[in-house]
Design an enzyme around this catalytic site. Sequence first.
Site, mmCIF file in Angstrom:
data_model
loop_
_atom_site.group_PDB
_atom_site.id
_atom_site.type_symbol
_atom_site.label_atom_id
_atom_site.label_comp_id
_atom_site.label_asym_id
_atom_site.label_seq_id
_atom_site.Cartn_x
_atom_site.Cartn_y
_atom_site.Cartn_z
ATOM 1 N N ARG A 180 48.279 35.682 40.534
ATOM 2 C CA ARG A 180 48.162 34.808 39.353
ATOM 3 C C ARG A 180 47.015 35.268 38.457
ATOM 4 N NH1 ARG A 180 48.917 30.668 43.179
ATOM 5 N NH2 ARG A 180 46.696 30.130 43.046
ATOM 6 N N HIS B 224 31.511 48.565 21.260
ATOM 7 C CA HIS B 224 30.975 47.769 22.376
ATOM 8 C C HIS B 224 31.001 46.265 22.090
ATOM 9 C CE1 HIS B 224 29.601 50.979 25.064
ATOM 10 N NE2 HIS B 224 29.337 51.674 23.960
ATOM 11 N N ASP C 272 38.616 45.352 38.786
ATOM 12 C CA ASP C 272 38.005 46.205 37.773
ATOM 13 C C ASP C 272 38.968 46.298 36.592
ATOM 14 O OD1 ASP C 272 35.796 48.616 37.468
ATOM 15 O OD2 ASP C 272 37.720 49.120 36.531
ATOM 16 N N ILE C 273 38.464 46.135 35.351
ATOM 17 C CA ILE C 273 39.317 46.213 34.164
ATOM 18 C C ILE C 273 39.773 47.659 33.974
ATOM 19 C CG2 ILE C 273 39.416 45.829 31.670
ATOM 20 C CD1 ILE C 273 37.216 43.731 32.007
ATOM 21 N N ASN D 97 35.988 50.414 24.801
ATOM 22 C CA ASN D 97 34.686 50.579 24.148
ATOM 23 C C ASN D 97 34.702 51.734 23.151
ATOM 24 O OD1 ASN D 97 33.205 48.468 25.260
ATOM 25 N ND2 ASN D 97 32.701 49.628 27.105
ATOM 26 N N TYR E 154 35.176 25.537 43.511
ATOM 27 C CA TYR E 154 34.171 25.885 44.524
ATOM 28 C C TYR E 154 34.260 27.347 44.973
ATOM 29 C CZ TYR E 154 38.300 24.383 47.172
ATOM 30 O OH TYR E 154 39.577 24.217 47.635
ATOM 31 N N GLU F 242 32.312 46.657 34.216
ATOM 32 C CA GLU F 242 33.561 45.928 34.035
ATOM 33 C C GLU F 242 34.156 45.491 35.374
ATOM 34 O OE1 GLU F 242 34.659 50.380 33.972
ATOM 35 O OE2 GLU F 242 33.003 49.068 33.388
ATOM 36 N N ARG G 113 39.515 28.183 42.041
ATOM 37 C CA ARG G 113 39.124 26.813 42.330
ATOM 38 C C ARG G 113 37.650 26.600 41.934
ATOM 39 N NH1 ARG G 113 40.748 26.979 48.556
ATOM 40 N NH2 ARG G 113 39.292 28.719 48.278
#
Length: 461
Positions: free
Chosen positions: A398, A348, A335-336, A343, A369, A378, A367
Amino acid sequence: MGLNSSEKKFKDLSAIAVISLLISVAFCSFLIGVTILNKTQVDKLRMEQQIFERAHRIYEEITRLMYKTEMLSALVIQKNGSTESFYDIAPAMIDDPIIQDVLLAPDGIVTNIYPYYGNEEIIGMNLFDNHGNREAMLAKELGELVLCGPFDLIDGGQALVGRLPVYIKTPEEDNKFWGFVSVTLKFPQVLEHAELEIFDTYGYLYELWRMNPDTDEKYIIASNYGNQKPEKRYIEKQIQILNAEWYLRVFPVRAWYSYPENIALVLAGFCISFLVFFVMQNNYQMKKMQTVFELMAITDPLTGIFNRRHFLDIVRINLEKARRIREDCYFIMFDIDRFKLVNDTYGHQIGDKVLVDVSTRIKAGIRPYDLFARYGGEEFIVFVTGINKQEILEMTERLRLSLFSRKFDYEKISITCTASFGISQFYDYNIDKALEQSDEALYAAKRNGRNCVIFYGENNV
């Protein structure tokens, strides 16, 4: 703007539709060409047939009437050059309204003519010094019937004349030139039997011509084109009438495109071709719209990644495969951090750009897949298989750094964006349980100060 719209429409054309149009046009053009060519060939054969028949009729009618001179010749020979019984036999010879008169010309000088009344001025005419003098000399030289004319008469009108030289036996000479017997035919009435007007019915132009023996120039005997200029294309037949070489030349009046049925064929061909094009283009548009609708049904309209519903459907399918091979599976839910503040501060539109760029960075860090979706607002989620716990932790770290290590720049705005990550492992391949655990791990990361990674079951979660 109009140019952009035109370019868009051009790019939206289906290659298959365009190829189908070209093939259809080529095929229709071939069929139309063959049809018109066949029709042209049929018209040509019909024209040749009519030319042959009209030419034969002209030859037949003129020679039939000209050989009346044989009767006059026989009369002179039997009477040993005497013309006493001419007016007794002559009326019986004019048995056709086309015959204008018959005459005798000893030594080329006209002495007898029937009918006499109306032709008195011809008596005494020297045939060697008048119209057809060349034919008269030719007849004497060849000893055969020759055709003269058509030429203008003294009293008006035109005529064809047949002149036959007569040779008699005398004490001094066995084959002495006596003079001429002649038959005059009304012109152009003599051509009525040929019915040349049939060319008008078929829509052809024609001309009947010969070389004028007096001027050696082309002389048109009859034609139907008046001031109209014939085409260069024509079919011609020679008509050998006695010594004269006549030619019947016929021109097609109209080109192929002047026939309504041919134009209708061309229009029908183009209509069919464009109908094929519109059907193929419409089919292409329908398939394209279907693809768009299918894509809209499975993707998030803002970020272009999977939406929540489709993501879970695909995960369930992949879980069945993972269950069979006993493969480790994980959910990464993130979640950001403080997205509402973004916002509220920047609007927005900037917030939407952040969501798009976040999904782009995350997608670059997983990856090909691995399954990635926008879970809501968000909040995002990733489904990962085939790696161990240590590897999933390294991978998630990462992803966290990919967001935190580089700012999000928009014109004059630069935003530092972080996210909280929660990881859960599928111990019993229960999707609902794994979702619940990843959600709990995510909220644990929030409580732990945000911008961190929590694995469910660790750190008191």
